[in-house]
Design an enzyme around this catalytic site. Structure first.
Site, PDB file in Angstrom:
ATOM      1  N   GLY A  51      17.895 -67.932 107.282  1.00  0.00           N
ATOM      2  CA  GLY A  51      17.025 -69.032 107.675  1.00  0.00           C
ATOM      3  C   GLY A  51      16.842 -69.030 109.173  1.00  0.00           C
ATOM      4  O   GLY A  51      17.238 -68.085 109.851  1.00  0.00           O
ATOM      5  N   LYS A  52      16.238 -70.131 109.652  1.00  0.00           N
ATOM      6  CA  LYS A  52      16.050 -70.283 111.106  1.00  0.00           C
ATOM      7  C   LYS A  52      17.397 -70.214 111.814  1.00  0.00           C
ATOM      8  O   LYS A  52      17.501 -69.757 112.930  1.00  0.00           O
ATOM      9  CB  LYS A  52      15.399 -71.637 111.393  1.00  0.00           C
ATOM     10  CG  LYS A  52      13.872 -71.569 111.426  1.00  0.00           C
ATOM     11  CD  LYS A  52      13.267 -72.722 112.197  1.00  0.00           C
ATOM     12  CE  LYS A  52      13.410 -74.033 111.601  1.00  0.00           C
ATOM     13  NZ  LYS A  52      12.933 -74.706 110.550  1.00  0.00           N
ATOM     14  N   PHE A  53      18.434 -70.710 111.113  1.00  0.00           N
ATOM     15  CA  PHE A  53      19.768 -70.817 111.706  1.00  0.00           C
ATOM     16  C   PHE A  53      20.443 -69.464 111.881  1.00  0.00           C
ATOM     17  O   PHE A  53      21.428 -69.339 112.580  1.00  0.00           O
ATOM     18  CB  PHE A  53      20.651 -71.718 110.840  1.00  0.00           C
ATOM     19  CG  PHE A  53      20.716 -71.273 109.389  1.00  0.00           C
ATOM     20  CD1 PHE A  53      21.493 -70.195 109.013  1.00  0.00           C
ATOM     21  CD2 PHE A  53      19.981 -71.935 108.412  1.00  0.00           C
ATOM     22  CE1 PHE A  53      21.551 -69.787 107.685  1.00  0.00           C
ATOM     23  CE2 PHE A  53      20.026 -71.527 107.084  1.00  0.00           C
ATOM     24  CZ  PHE A  53      20.807 -70.452 106.719  1.00  0.00           C
ATOM     25  N   LYS A  76      28.421 -67.017 108.989  1.00  0.00           N
ATOM     26  CA  LYS A  76      27.071 -67.297 109.501  1.00  0.00           C
ATOM     27  C   LYS A  76      26.924 -66.708 110.897  1.00  0.00           C
ATOM     28  O   LYS A  76      27.641 -67.097 111.823  1.00  0.00           O
ATOM     29  CB  LYS A  76      26.823 -68.807 109.551  1.00  0.00           C
ATOM     30  CG  LYS A  76      25.418 -69.137 110.046  1.00  0.00           C
ATOM     31  CD  LYS A  76      25.167 -70.616 110.151  1.00  0.00           C
ATOM     32  CE  LYS A  76      25.656 -71.203 111.448  1.00  0.00           C
ATOM     33  NZ  LYS A  76      24.935 -72.423 111.856  1.00  0.00           N
ATOM     34  N   VAL A 134      23.594 -65.451 106.670  1.00  0.00           N
ATOM     35  CA  VAL A 134      24.910 -65.745 106.111  1.00  0.00           C
ATOM     36  C   VAL A 134      25.321 -64.614 105.167  1.00  0.00           C
ATOM     37  O   VAL A 134      24.524 -64.186 104.322  1.00  0.00           O
ATOM     38  CB  VAL A 134      24.912 -67.091 105.353  1.00  0.00           C
ATOM     39  CG1 VAL A 134      26.302 -67.408 104.813  1.00  0.00           C
ATOM     40  CG2 VAL A 134      24.421 -68.215 106.250  1.00  0.00           C
ATOM     41  N   GLY A 138      22.365 -65.651 102.416  1.00  0.00           N
ATOM     42  CA  GLY A 138      21.412 -66.652 102.892  1.00  0.00           C
ATOM     43  C   GLY A 138      20.801 -66.261 104.220  1.00  0.00           C
ATOM     44  O   GLY A 138      21.395 -65.511 104.984  1.00  0.00           O
ATOM     45  N   ASP A 181      18.968 -83.107 109.592  1.00  0.00           N
ATOM     46  CA  ASP A 181      18.177 -82.096 108.867  1.00  0.00           C
ATOM     47  C   ASP A 181      18.514 -82.126 107.378  1.00  0.00           C
ATOM     48  O   ASP A 181      18.718 -81.088 106.751  1.00  0.00           O
ATOM     49  CB  ASP A 181      18.414 -80.699 109.456  1.00  0.00           C
ATOM     50  CG  ASP A 181      17.283 -79.724 109.096  1.00  0.00           C
ATOM     51  OD1 ASP A 181      16.198 -80.187 108.688  1.00  0.00           O
ATOM     52  OD2 ASP A 181      17.488 -78.508 109.220  1.00  0.00           O
TER      53      ASP A 181
HETATM   54  C1  PIT Z   1      27.790 -70.800 102.013  1.00  0.00           C
HETATM   55  C2  PIT Z   1      26.956 -70.245 101.062  1.00  0.00           C
HETATM   56  C3  PIT Z   1      25.617 -70.140 101.333  1.00  0.00           C
HETATM   57  C4  PIT Z   1      25.089 -70.588 102.551  1.00  0.00           C
HETATM   58  C5  PIT Z   1      25.932 -71.135 103.484  1.00  0.00           C
HETATM   59  C6  PIT Z   1      27.285 -71.251 103.222  1.00  0.00           C
HETATM   60  C7  PIT Z   1      25.336 -71.586 104.739  1.00  0.00           C
HETATM   61  C8  PIT Z   1      25.843 -72.509 105.489  1.00  0.00           C
HETATM   62  C9  PIT Z   1      25.323 -72.957 106.750  1.00  0.00           C
HETATM   63  C10 PIT Z   1      26.156 -73.737 107.515  1.00  0.00           C
HETATM   64  C11 PIT Z   1      25.733 -74.202 108.727  1.00  0.00           C
HETATM   65  C12 PIT Z   1      24.444 -73.896 109.197  1.00  0.00           C
HETATM   66  C13 PIT Z   1      23.616 -73.125 108.415  1.00  0.00           C
HETATM   67  C14 PIT Z   1      24.061 -72.657 107.200  1.00  0.00           C
HETATM   68  O1  PIT Z   1      24.052 -74.365 110.420  1.00  0.00           O
HETATM   69  O2  PIT Z   1      24.801 -69.638 100.405  1.00  0.00           O
HETATM   70  O3  PIT Z   1      29.119 -70.885 101.724  1.00  0.00           O
HETATM   71  O4  PIT Z   1      26.535 -74.961 109.514  1.00  0.00           O
END
Ligand code: PIT
Length: 237
Positions: free
Chosen positions: A43-45, A63, A48, A41, A156
């Protein structure tokens, strides 16, 4: 074609690890303790990855957040502090946290492998019946109810932040507490963030927010679920 299970979930599936008192481990390299695998994964965050704890073999999600500035660190510290108070089967669980003291913070999280609920909403391969949507909506409400009972706002809520446990199953968990805030109704709280399509009017207008702010977003999620069942009147040309 993947027909999403529409049978009622029975009982709880417990997270794969016991409740832990996570303290951010500073000055240590997460890669000395966890074997990183493929990206799952982005994203902005941050990004992962799938990973495995060397000592136990436990499979988790890692992450990585860039923490170049002091403010980034404070944000991740808030996220960790909030996640520690959110032990519930509808919410992703925190396992460990590392801060290398240079530029990178890593949160080790429960591994959830069924993909985003969002994908199922837009992908025609998935057959989402109204009953299946109702089962999702109830679990989303249960997750948010628990968060609110701990005096936390998620802020969010959107389909991208809802993950499915399995490919065709109907159990979900809420993720991403990166914008979450502790809420004291006696104190004024305003924020200016969130995802435009899902954000409540009080956020846009920079007015006081509260539990209803999350519920607005949950309402939009319900609306998005309904879109295959709604006939849209085309606007006059
Ligand atoms: C997973 C599988 C997946 C994505 C995530 C976890 C992402 C989690 C996540 C958790 C956060 C955050 C951003 C993303 O701020 O495909 O097990 O607390």
């Amino acid at each position: 074609m993947i027909v999403v299970d529409e049978s009622e979930p029975v009982g709880e599936i417990e997270p794969p690890f016991e409740s832990r008192d996570v303290q951010i481990r500073r000055g240590l390299n997460v890669r000395d303790f966890f074997e990183m695998e493929e990206e799952i994964g982005r994203g902005k965050f941050g990004t992962v990855f799938k990973c495995r704890e060397k000592k136990t073999g436990l499979r988790l999600a890692a992450k990585f957040v860039q923490a170049a500035k002091k403010a980034d660190r404070i944000n991740v510290e808030r996220e960790v502090e909030i996640m520690k108070s959110l032990r519930n089967p509808r919410l992703i669980q925190l396992y460990d946290a590392f801060d290398d003291g240079k530029k990178e913070i890593c949160l080790l999280l429960e591994l959830i492998e069924g993909g985003e609920l969002f994908e199922r909403v837009i992908d025609d391969d998935f057959v989402l019946t109204e009953r299946a949507c109702a089962i999702f909506m109830r679990q989303i409400c249960e997750g948010i109810q628990f968060i609110h009972l701990q005096h936390v706002l998620h802020l969010d809520m959107k389909p991208e932040n809802i993950l499915c446990l399995t490919r065709a199953g109907n159990r979900i968990k809420l993720i991403d507490f990166g914008l979450a805030r502790r809420y004291d109704p006696s104190k004024k709280l305003q924020v200016l963030f969130g995802t435009p399509e899902f954000v409540a009017p009080e956020v846009v207008n920079f007015e006081l927010i509260g539990y209803g702010t999350d519920m607005w977003s949950v309402g939009i999620i319900g609306y998005v679920f309904m879109h295959p069942f709604v006939r849209v009147q085309s606007s006059a040309r």
